[in-house]
Design a protein around this motif. Structure first.
Motif, mmCIF file in Angstrom:
data_model
loop_
_atom_site.group_PDB
_atom_site.id
_atom_site.type_symbol
_atom_site.label_atom_id
_atom_site.label_comp_id
_atom_site.label_asym_id
_atom_site.label_seq_id
_atom_site.Cartn_x
_atom_site.Cartn_y
_atom_site.Cartn_z
ATOM 1 N N SER B 41 -66.296 129.136 18.262
ATOM 2 C CA SER B 41 -67.290 129.428 18.761
ATOM 3 C C SER B 41 -67.811 130.922 18.488
ATOM 4 O O SER B 41 -68.988 131.266 18.037
ATOM 5 C CB SER B 41 -67.365 129.163 20.152
ATOM 6 O OG SER B 41 -67.284 127.867 20.488
ATOM 7 N N THR B 42 -66.766 131.836 18.624
ATOM 8 C CA THR B 42 -66.957 133.139 18.483
ATOM 9 C C THR B 42 -67.445 133.330 17.159
ATOM 10 O O THR B 42 -68.379 134.114 16.716
ATOM 11 C CB THR B 42 -65.695 134.069 18.650
ATOM 12 O OG1 THR B 42 -65.352 133.659 19.952
ATOM 13 C CG2 THR B 42 -66.161 135.317 18.557
ATOM 14 N N CYS B 92 -69.174 134.974 23.862
ATOM 15 C CA CYS B 92 -68.156 134.362 23.176
ATOM 16 C C CYS B 92 -66.809 135.340 22.869
ATOM 17 O O CYS B 92 -65.626 134.751 23.177
ATOM 18 C CB CYS B 92 -68.416 133.864 21.699
ATOM 19 S SG CYS B 92 -69.596 132.277 21.705
#
Lengths: 521, 613
Positions: B41-42, B92
Motif C-alpha cells: 500500500s505504501t 501508509c
C-alpha cells in the motif's frame, strides 16, 4: 370450481407459479407431517424440519426467476377463487417489496430448524415444536405474498397460534403470562385491523390489493373513510411492529420465548406490521397516510429514544435486545412516516437488516443462556472474553452491527430514515420532521452507549478471583459446529448487505418508486 | 491511476479479512499479512502521489453506485487529488512503521493476531476517509475508525481501566458524530447528491443558511474525532491502549481525520464565516488547555496525549484563519514527529516497564538511539529550526498574522485570537517538552536499573521516522511545492519574520525557565504545577456531573415509567379482561380455552368501542 376454471388453472401452471405456491405449501405440508406422525418422527423431527424448511428456502430463492430488471409489479402471481361465499380469493404474488422479506423468513426458519438439532428447549417434543415453527412459516410467508386483504388477514392471524404455544410451552418460567399478553395484545390489534379492512371493503367494494392500490387515489374512497381505515389498520399493525407505547408485550414475550421463538419473533413477526403499513397504509389509503403520518413519526422517534434509554439500564440480555428492537423498528416506522421513496426504501432495508442482525443477536444470547442457564448479565461471571473467544467475537461483531456502524447492514436504514425525515413528502409539515430527524440521530448515538455497556459487562469483564465461590460455570464449550452453521449465514448477510446495500435495494427500488409515484399522483 | 487508487482502497481491506480469519496461533502469518499488505500500500500511495503531483494535483474521480434511496444515490469511489494522495502517503508510512514496530512490541501478547487485523482495519478505514469520493462512504470510514479505536484501546483485558477508556473513546466521538452524520445528510439532501466534487462545485449555489448549519454540524464530529474542546476528554484516557496504537491514533489516523475532512470540504466553510469562527475559538481554547495539561502530567504518554490535543488545535487554528494548506502541512510534520515520539515512548516503557516520569531518569546513556531520536522529535514539537515542526508551525502562525492584517477566509478577530493563543502555546510547548526530556533522560537512574532492550525493529522505526521529522519542513519552503500539490492556489508556506522572531523568543523562554529550575533543583520536577492542571481543569468530572450521571438517572426513570405506567395500564386492562372472562368461561374446561375466551372477549369489546368511536 367449474370445469372451465379448472382448465384455466391447469393451463396457467408454470415453474414460477409452482414455486410461488410451494413456498407456502411446503412448510404447511411439513407442519402436517410432523404434527400427525409424532411417534415415528420423534427422533428425526429436526432433520425433517430442516429438510422441509430447506426446500422452502430453495423454492423462495427460485422466486427471483422471471423478474425483468426494473420490474415494479408482481412478476409472479396466482389468483384462485377460494371461498366464493365471502369473496375470499387465494391471490398471492411476489414483487420487489415482498421478495426480500420472504427470503428473510425462509432463511431464518431454516436456520432455526438447523439450530434445533443443536439445542432443544425443555420440555422437548421436537416434532410438535418444529411443526409449529413450520406453521409459523406458512403464516409469515403468506402474509408477505398475499394480494387479497382478507387472505392477508388470514395469514396474519395464523401466526398467532403457533407463536402462542412456542412461548407458553417451550418458554421460560413466566412464559404463560408472557404468551397470554402477547396473544391478547396482538389479537386486539388484529380486530382493529379486521375492522379497518372491512371499512376499506365498504368504501371501495373490493379486497384485491392490486386493484385498491391502482392509481394511488385510495380507490375512490372518501377522505374521511381513508382516515378512519388508516387509523384502524395502522393501530392494528403498529401493535405488531411495535410502535411505542404499544410495545410492552414485546420485552416479556422475548424474555420468556425459547431461542427460535425470539429469533422468528424479532426477525420476522415485527416486519409483518411494517410491511402491512407499506402495503395497506401507504399504498391503498394515501389520504389517511398523509393525515396520520406525523403522529406515526412522533411515536416512532419516542420509541427510538425510550428504547435506547431503557436498554441502558437493563440487566437481562434478552430484555435488552427486545428493547433495542423497539428502537430499531422506530427507525423503520420513521422512514415510512416520511411518505417518500427515500424513507420507504430506508424502512425496507431497515426491516431486513434488523431481521438479520437481531435474529443473530437472539441466537447468540440463546447460546449464552444454554451455556450458563441464565441471561441475567451480572450472573454470567467474568472472563467470558478469554474463555469463549469465538462466541465473544461474534457477540461483539453483532452488537457493533446492531448499533448501526456504517458499512454494516443496519446503518443504511437508520441513516436514510433520518435523511428522509429531513426532507419529508411535500404534503407534510417540514419543521417538525427536521426536529424529529435530529432526535432520531441522537437515538442512534445512544445505541452505542448501551451496546458497549453490554459488551463491557458480558465480554470484557475480567475473570473472577474465585469463580467456584460465585457459582459460575467454567466448563462450557465455545461455538459448536452446528451453531456455527446456523449463525454464519447471518454474519455474512450483515456484512454483505452493509457493503452492498444494492443487494436489497435493487429489488425494492422499482416497486417503491411505483408506490410513491402513485401516492404522489 | 484509477486502478492504483482502487487497489489502495481494496488491498488493506483484504488484509483485514484475512487477518480476522486467522487463528490466534498464527502470529507469523498475521505479521506477514499485515506488514506485507501495508508495504505494498505504501508503495502504491507513493506511486499515486507522483502521478497526481505530476498532474498538478488535479482531481481524478472513479465511482460506482452502490445504493439508491429514492432520488439519493450513494457511490463507492475514489477521489484522487493532491490533498488525498499526500495524506494517504503519510497514513501508509506511519501505519507501516506501527505494524513493524508492533511485531516486536507485542511479541509476548497472545492476542496479537487480532490486534494486527484491527490495526489493518484502522488503516483501511482512514484510507477510506482520505480517498472517498462520496460523503456517505467517508462516513463509513469515519465511524469504522471509531470502532477500531474502541477495540484497540481496550486491547489489554487485564487492565481494569482499559474498557472504560475504550467505551469513552467511542461514545464521546459518537456524540460528535451525531452532528457529523446530520451535517452530511443535510448537505446530501440539499445538493441532491453525496458526491464530494458535486457538493463542492455547488457550494455557492446552495442556500447559505443550509451550508452554515451543515458546517457547524460537521464541526461537532470534527471536534470528537480530532479531540478538540469540549469533546477532547477521551484522548488522554486512551493512553491505556498499547503504545503503537497511540502512535497510530495520534499521528496518522483518527485525530488527523477531523482536520482532513475540514480541508477536504473547505470551499463549504468559506460560504459562511460562522463555522470557521467557532472553530477558531475552539482551537484557541484547546491549544492552551492541552499545553497546560501537558505541563502537569506525570505519565509520559499522557504528556504526549495532551500535546496532541494542543497541536491538533494549531491545525484547527490554521483552518479557522482560512489557510487549509498550512493545517495540512502541520498535519504531515506532526504525523512524523508525533509518531516518532510515541514509538520512542514505547521503547522507554518497554525497557523500564514504567510509564511515570517521576520513576524514570538518566536514560540518555542506556538508550542512546531512543534518546537521540526522541530529542529530535521534541525539538520538532517545540519548533526549533530547521526541524520540520518549525516550518509548519511558522506557516500557521504566519497565516494567522497575515489574516489579522490582510484579507482571506475567516475573520480578522478570530485570527487574532488564534495568533495570541498560538504564541502563548509556543512558550508552554517549549516548557513541557523540555520537562519531559529532562525527567526521562537526565538526572539519576532509579532502582532497579535493569532494562529490557528494545528490538532493532523498534529502534529502526524510530530512525526511519527521524528522517521526515528533521527534513519534512522543506516541502513548504517553495510555493510550487506543497501549496500547489494541495491545489489551493499556490499558498506560501514559508516563515514570516515577525511571528518567527516572536515565537522563537517565546519558546526559548519556555525552555530556559524549565532548564534553570532543573539546574537549581536537580532531579526534582521542574514544573510544580497545581492539581487543577494535572486534572485538566476537572473537565472529566464536569462531564460526568453534567452528562453521564443525569443520563443514567433519566434512563432509570424512563425504564420505571415504562414498566409502571405504560405496561401497568396494559396489565391492568388485561387483569380486568381476565376477571371478566373467567366468569364467562366457567362452562369451559382447560387453560387454552380460558385464554382464548379472554382474548376474544377483550377483543370484541374493544372492537365495538373502536367502531362506535
Amino acid at each position: 370450481m367449474t370445469g372451465g376454471e379448472m382448465e384455466d388453472v391447469v393451463a396457467g401452471v408454470t415453474t414460477g407459479r409452482v414455486l410461488l405456491v410451494a413456498v407456502i405449501a411446503l412448510p404447511a405440508l411439513g407442519a402436517g407431517v410432523l404434527a400427525l406422525r409424532p411417534a415415528r418422527f420423534a427422533r428425526n423431527a429436526a432433520s425433517g424440519a430442516v429438510a422441509f424448511s430447506g426446500l422452502t428456502m430453495l423454492a423462495s430463492l427460485g422466486l427471483v426467476m422471471g423478474r425483468q430488471s426494473g420490474a415494479d409489479r408482481d412478476w409472479q402471481s396466482v389468483d384462485l377463487s377460494w371461498v366464493p361465499a365471502i369473496g375470499l380469493r387465494f391471490h398471492i404474488g411476489v414483487d420487489g417489496i415482498s421478495l426480500p422479506l420472504v427470503l428473510l423468513t425462509t432463511v431464518l426458519t431454516f436456520l432455526c430448524a438447523l439450530y434445533t438439532m443443536h439445542s432443544m428447549p425443555a420440555p422437548g417434543r421436537p416434532g410438535t415444536m418444529l411443526s409449529l415453527v413450520l406453521l409459523l412459516e406458512v403464516g409469515m410467508v403468506g402474509t408477505f405474498l398475499a394480494r387479497d386483504l382478507l387472505l392477508f388477514f388470514v395469514f396474519f392471524e395464523i401466526v398467532l397460534v403457533p407463536m402462542y404455544f412456542l412461548i407458553a410451552v417451550w418458554g421460560g418460567t413466566a412464559s404463560r403470562h408472557a404468551a397470554t399478553k402477547f396473544v391478547l395484545y396482538t389479537l386486539l390489534g388484529s380486530v382493529l385491523l379486521l375492522v379497518g379492512i372491512l371499512v376499506i371493503y365498504a368504501g371501495a367494494g373490493t379486497l384485491d390489493m392490486g386493484e385498491l392500490a391502482q392509481g394511488g387515489a385510495g380507490a375512490g374512497m372518501a377522505k374521511s373513510t381513508q382516515i378512519l381505515a388508516f387509523a384502524l389498520v395502522f393501530l392494528g399493525l403498529a401493535v405488531k411492529s411495535p410502535l411505542w407505547p404499544l410495545h410492552t408485550w414485546l420485552p416479556d414475550a422475548h424474555t420468556e420465548a425459547p431461542t427460535v421463538g425470539s429469533v422468528l419473533l424479532a426477525g420476522v413477526l415485527l416486519k409483518m406490521g411494517t410491511y402491512g403499513i407499506v402495503r395497506i397504509g401507504i399504498s391503498i389509503l394515501p389520504e389517511g397516510a398523509r393525515r396520520l403520518a406525523p403522529t406515526m413519526a412522533v411515536l416512532a422517534v419516542a420509541g427510538i429514544l425510550v428504547g435506547a434509554l431503557c436498554c441502558y439500564v437493563q440487566t437481562d440480555l434478552k430484555r435488552l435486545i427486545a428493547y433495542s428492537s423497539v428502537g430499531h423498528m422506530g427507525f423503520v416506522l420513521l422512514g415510512l412516516s416520511t411518505l417518500t421513496a427515500t424513507g420507504v426504501q430506508a424502512a425496507l432495508i431497515g426491516n431486513i437488516a434488523h431481521g438479520v442482525i437481531t435474529g443473530l443477536l437472539f441466537f447468540l444470547v440463546g447460546g449464552i443462556k444454554d451455556r450458563f442457564g441464565t441471561s441475567e448479565m451480572s450472573d454470567l461471571g467474568g472472563g467470558i472474553g478469554t474463555r469463549l473467544p469465538l462466541l465473544s467475537g461474534l457477540l461483539t461483531f453483532t452488537a457493533i452491527a446492531s448499533l448501526g456502524l456504517p458499512g454494516l447492514a443496519a446503518f443504511w436504514g437508520e441513516a436514510f430514515a433520518i435523511a428522509a425525515a429531513y426532507r419529508p413528502d411535500a404534503g407534510l409539515a417540514r419543521m417538525p420532521y427536521v426536529v424529529l430527524a435530529g432526535l432520531a440521530a441522537i437515538g442512534a448515538a445512544l445505541a452505542a452507549a448501551y451496546f458497549l455497556r453490554m459488551l463491557r459487562i458480558v465480554v470484557a469483564r475480567p475473570p473472577d478471583a474465585n469463580p467456584r465461590a460465585t457459582g459460575v460455570r467454567l466448563a462450557v464449550a465455545d461455538v459448536t459446529p452446528l451453531e456455527a452453521a446456523s449463525w454464519a449465514p447471518l454474519v455474512v448477510l450483515a456484512l454483505a448487505i452493509g457493503l452492498f446495500p444494492a443487494l436489497v435495494l435493487t429489488w425494492t427500488g422499482p416497486a417503491v418508486d411505483l408506490l410513491i409515484r402513485a401516492y404522489a399522483g | 491511476m484509477r486502478q492504483i487508487g482502487w487497489l489502495l482502497l481494496v488491498l488493506p481491506l483484504l488484509a483485514v479479512l484475512t487477518g480476522f480469519a486467522l487463528p490466534s496461533a498464527a502470529r507469523r502469518v498475521a505479521a506477514l499479512v499485515a506488514v506485507g499488505a501495508l508495504a505494498v500500500s505504501t508503495a502504491l500511495s507513493v506511486a499515486l502521489a507522483f502521478a497526481v503531483v505530476g498532474d498538478h494535483g488535479k482531481a481524478v474521480v472513479s465511482a460506482a453506485t452502490i445504493a439508491r434511496f429514492g432520488e439519493l444515490q450513494v457511490r463507492a469511489g475514489v477521489r484522487l487529488d493532491g490533498l488525498a494522495v499526500v495524506v494517504a502517503v503519510a497514513v501508509c508510512v506511519v501505519a507501516l512503521l506501527v505494524q513493524i514496530y508492533s511485531v516486536a512490541y507485542l511479541n509476548d501478547d497472545e492476542r496479537y493476531v487480532r490486534y494486527a487485523a484491527e490495526v489493518s482495519l484502522f488503516t483501511a478505514a482512514m484510507l477510506i476517509v482520505v480517498l472517498a469520493s462520496d460523503l456517505i462512504m467517508l462516513v463509513v470510514g469515519w465511524e469504522t475508525m471509531g470502532i477500531c479505536s474502541y477495540l484497540l484501546i481496550g486491547h489489554y483485558r487485564h487492565l481494569p481501566e482499559a474498557r472504560p477508556a475504550a467505551v469513552k473513546a467511542f461514545v464521546v466521538t459518537r456524540v460528535g458524530d451525531i452532528g457529523f452524520l446530520l451535517g452530511v445528510l443535510v448537505l446530501g439532501v440539499g445538493a441532491g447528491s453525496f458526491d464530494i466534487g458535486r457538493i463542492l462545485a455547488e457550494a455557492g449555489a446552495l442556500p447559505r443558511g443550509t451550508v452554515a448549519i451543515a458546517c457547524l454540524l460537521l464541526l461537532a464530529g470534527v471536534a470528537g474525532k480530532s479531540a478538540q474542546f469540549p469533546l477532547h476528554t477521551w484522548l488522554p484516557d486512551a493512553m491505556v491502549g498499547p503504545t503503537p496504537i497511540s502512535a497510530l491514533i495520534h499521528a496518522a489516523t483518527m485525530v488527523a481525520a477531523g482536520i482532513f475532512v475540514v480541508a477536504r470540504l473547505f470551499p463549504l466553510f468559506l460560504v459562511d464565516p460562522l463555522a470557521l469562527n467557532v472553530l477558531g475559538v475552539i482551537a484557541a481554547i484547546t491549544m492552551l488547555l492541552g499545553a497546560l495539561a501537558a505541563l502537569a502530567q506525570d505519565d509520559l504518554k499522557r504528556v504526549l496525549a495532551w500535546s496532541t490535543v494542543s497541536q491538533i488545535a494549531y491545525m484547527s487554528g490554521g483552518l479557522a484563519v482560512g489557510v487549509p494548506a498550512a493545517a495540512v502541512f502541520h498535519l504531515l510534520t506532526h504525523a512524523a514527529f508525533k509518531a516518532l515520539l510515541f514509538l520512542a515512548a514505547g521503547c522507554v516503557l518497554y525497557a523500564t516497564g514504567q510509564a511515570l516520569m517521576s520513576k524514570m531518569g538518566g536514560l540518555r546513556t542506556a538508550m542512546p538511539v531512543t534518546f537521540v531520536t526522541m530529542t529530535l522529535g521534541l525539538a520538532a514539537l517545540i519548533g526549533i529550526p530547521p526541524l520540520s515542526g518549525f516550518f509548519s508551525k511558522e506557516a500557521l502562525l504566519g497565516a494567522a498574522y497575515e489574516r489579522v492584517h490582510g484579507s482571506g477566509g475567516g475573520s480578522a478577530w478570530v485570527a487574532l485570537v488564534v495568533l495570541l493563543a498560538g504564541l502563548a502555546t509556543v512558550a508552554l510547548t517549549g516548557a513541557y517538552a523540555t520537562r519531559l526530556w529532562l525527567l526521562t533522560f537526565f538526572g539519576p537512574r532509579p532502582e532497579p536499573r535493569t532494562l529490557r532492550q528494545p528490538s532493532p525493529l523498534m529502534t529502526g522505526s524510530l530512525v526511519v521516522l527521524a528522517v521526515p521529522t528533521v527534513l519534512l519542513g522543506i516541502v513548504g519552503l517553495r510555493r510550487e511545492w506543497l501549496g500547489t500539490w494541495l491545489d489551493v492556489g499556490h499558498t506560501a508556506l514559508g516563515p514570516t519574520l515577525a511571528t518567527t522572531a516572536l515565537s522563537l523568543l517565546l519558546s526559548f523562554n519556555g525552555i530556559g525557565v524549565v532548564v534553570l529550575v532543573w539546574r537549581r533543583f536537580p532531579g526534582a520536577d521542574p514544573v510544580p504545577a497545581p492539581a487543577v492542571l494535572a486534572r485538566a481543569f476537572y473537565l472529566d468530572e464536569i462531564q460526568s456531573f453534567l452528562v453521564v450521571r443525569p443520563y443514567r438517572r433519566l434512563a432509570q426513570e424512563i425504564r420505571d415509567y415504562d414498566a409502571r405506567v405504560v405496561d401497568g395500564a396494559v396489565e391492568g386492562n388485561g387483569r380486568v379482561a381476565m376477571a371478566l372472562s373467567s366468569r364467562l368461561s366457567r362452562l369451559q374446561t382447560g387453560n387454552v380455552q380460558t385464554y382464548a375466551g379472554a382474548v376474544l372477549g377483550a377483543a370484541v369489546v374493544l372492537a365495538v368501542i373502536a367502531v362506535l368511536l
